[in-house]
Design an enzyme around this catalytic site. Structure first.
Site, PDB file in Angstrom:
ATOM      1  N   CYS A  90      39.874  44.697  38.399  1.00 16.67           N
ATOM      2  CA  CYS A  90      39.897  43.440  38.647  1.00 16.67           C
ATOM      3  C   CYS A  90      41.276  42.862  39.217  1.00 16.67           C
ATOM      4  CB  CYS A  90      39.518  42.768  37.239  1.00 16.67           C
ATOM      5  SG  CYS A  90      39.547  41.089  37.171  1.00 16.67           S
ATOM      6  N   HIS A 154      40.073  39.658  30.366  1.00 12.32           N
ATOM      7  CA  HIS A 154      38.887  39.855  31.209  1.00 12.32           C
ATOM      8  C   HIS A 154      37.532  39.220  30.766  1.00 12.32           C
ATOM      9  CE1 HIS A 154      37.121  41.818  34.876  1.00 12.32           C
ATOM     10  NE2 HIS A 154      36.038  42.181  33.906  1.00 12.32           N
ATOM     11  N   ASN A 194      32.543  28.079  39.023  1.00  4.81           N
ATOM     12  CA  ASN A 194      31.353  28.704  39.016  1.00  4.81           C
ATOM     13  C   ASN A 194      31.361  29.970  38.351  1.00  4.81           C
ATOM     14  OD1 ASN A 194      30.895  27.182  41.420  1.00  4.81           O
ATOM     15  ND2 ASN A 194      31.643  28.869  42.714  1.00  4.81           N
ATOM     16  N   HIS A 205      35.928  37.686  35.731  1.00  2.00           N
ATOM     17  CA  HIS A 205      37.283  37.105  35.148  1.00  2.00           C
ATOM     18  C   HIS A 205      37.268  35.730  34.885  1.00  2.00           C
ATOM     19  CE1 HIS A 205      41.390  38.443  33.920  1.00  2.00           C
ATOM     20  NE2 HIS A 205      41.314  37.036  33.679  1.00  2.00           N
ATOM     21  N   HIS A 207      37.818  32.180  35.376  1.00  2.00           N
ATOM     22  CA  HIS A 207      38.581  31.546  36.594  1.00  2.00           C
ATOM     23  C   HIS A 207      37.868  30.370  37.049  1.00  2.00           C
ATOM     24  CE1 HIS A 207      36.367  33.860  39.241  1.00  2.00           C
ATOM     25  NE2 HIS A 207      36.692  33.030  40.224  1.00  2.00           N
TER      26      HIS A 207
HETATM   27 ZN   LIG Z   1      40.004  40.715  34.733  1.00  2.00          ZN
END
Ligand SMILES: [Zn+2]
Length: 380
Positions: A90, A154, A194, A205, A207
């Site tokens: 990630c 995460h 989104n 993750h 965001h």
């Molecule tokens: Zn992550």
């Protein structure tokens, strides 16, 4: 290419009584900016990006679409993005000795950085547009695309953040809106998230993103036209009257606090759609006072939590802060959040098919009153 500077901007002690936020700006290996937002003063934020990165590709283009009187963004370099990486790969997790990511620190609270695959960014100096008045008009896509990472965890989500983290996130969005609004050529700043593979998210993750557009978006442009026409007709503000009408009717109100109301709009376009308004009309997030901001964190967590409990698994969603353009319509526009999911039931998605995609004419098989009743049942 190695990292260059790391500078601490220092505490941002605010005129509106916000708590102190520590902001540290560094440069990533390819020159992009990364900004840490922290609640504690003593965080180590000087870690250097040790990756070897080629220069970020940023040649996007705008083309004028005369029938809709708008611009379309072309960013063909975005085809190279990584799709749905696992936690081990990630790019938004904190860096470790074995795995270097977009965020060099070993831990962080909220981090914002310029998107490596931006839809919008400062154009190369040699980029030019077409002469004014050309029907096939195009110009470089000046602007900026940023990624806002909510937490180093995460496996978390917005709905699982603490109220304190949501407040810090809000501070970050306000700061970014102010900084990006001041960039040359930026006309509107949109902070959005989104969530869910079903709607095309490439990073699980938690965001969000920020687009600083070099034009006023079609949605806002049309809403401002409607609000101006309403004012000419009635002498009143469309946003004020709409919020008052929904609050008075009450059948679609999902939840309300002293300063905020969340409702499913009377003519919702999506199966589950919630609009969240402050009772006091303001043009943007920066204009909220400290009490409104505190209440907002609670009411946002409340409605995002309801979306997470709607179906067997957390609903995929799109959430966006509608803010007034930088220079236009600020006296008439009302800041609000729009949150919606394209999921109709645990196993059915609504797709944008012929009528919606072809004609912008929405057909929705969930009645707004039923959607609101269902969301009210999901209170904690
Ligand atoms: Zn992550």
């Amino acid at each position: 290419m190695a990292i260059v500077a790391s500078c601490r901007d220092g505490a941002r002690d605010d005129r509106r009584g916000r708590s102190t936020v520590y902001k540290t700006t560094i440069r990533l290996a390819d020159g992009r900016e990364l900004i840490y937002y922290d609640t504690a003063a003593d965080q180590a934020r000087d870690a250097v990006d040790k990756r070897q990165l080629p220069p970020a590709n940023s040649a996007s283009q705008l083309r004028y679409e005369p029938f809709g009187d708008t611009w379309v963004i072309y960013a063909s370099h975005r085809q190279d993005r990584i799709y749905m990486p696992s936690a081990q790969n990630c790019p938004l997790c904190a860096s470790t000795a074995e795995h270097l990511t977009e965020i060099p620190a070993a831990d962080y609270e909220v981090a914002v950085f310029q998107n490596r695959f931006p839809a919008l960014s400062a154009p190369p100096p040699e980029a030019v547009g077409t002469p004014p008045g050309t029907l096939l008009a195009e110009r470089p896509a000046a602007g900026r695309s940023e990624v806002v990472v909510y937490t180093a965890d995460h496996d978390s989500s917005f709905a699982e953040l603490t109220p304190e983290r949501v407040e810090l996130l809000l501070d970050a969005l306000i700061d970014r809106t102010e900084v990006l609004s001041a960039l040359p050529g930026v006309d509107q700043v949109f902070c959005f998230e989104n969530r869910g593979a079903e709607i095309g998210v490439t990073q699980p993750h938690p965001h969000g993103q920020i687009y600083a557009y070099p034009f006023v978006t079609p949605r806002t442009s049309k809403a401002l036209d409607s609000a101006r026409a309403y004012y000419r007709r009635t002498g009143r503000n469309l946003y004020d009257d709409m919020l008052a009408a929904e609050r008075e009717d009450g059948s679609r109100v999902v939840t309300q606090t002293e300063r905020w109301t969340a409702f499913v709009p009377h003519a919702a376009r999506w199966p589950y759609e919630v609009h969240l308004y402050p009772h006091r009309r303001v043009p943007d997030l920066a204009s909220l006072d400290s009490v409104e901001r505190k209440e907002l964190a609670e009411v946002e967590l409340d409605i995002f939590g309801r979306f997470a409990r709607l179906f067997d698994a957390p609903a995929p969603y799109i959430a966006g802060w509608h803010q007034a353009p930088v220079r236009d319509g600020r006296e008439i526009f009302a800041l609000h959040l729009e949150l919606f999911t394209s999921r109709r039931t645990s196993d059915k998605l609504k797709y944008l098919a012929g009528s919606e995609s072809g004609m912008d004419a929405f057909a929705n098989d969930v009645m707004p009153e039923a959607a609101a009743a269902r969301l009210r049942e999901l209170a904690r």
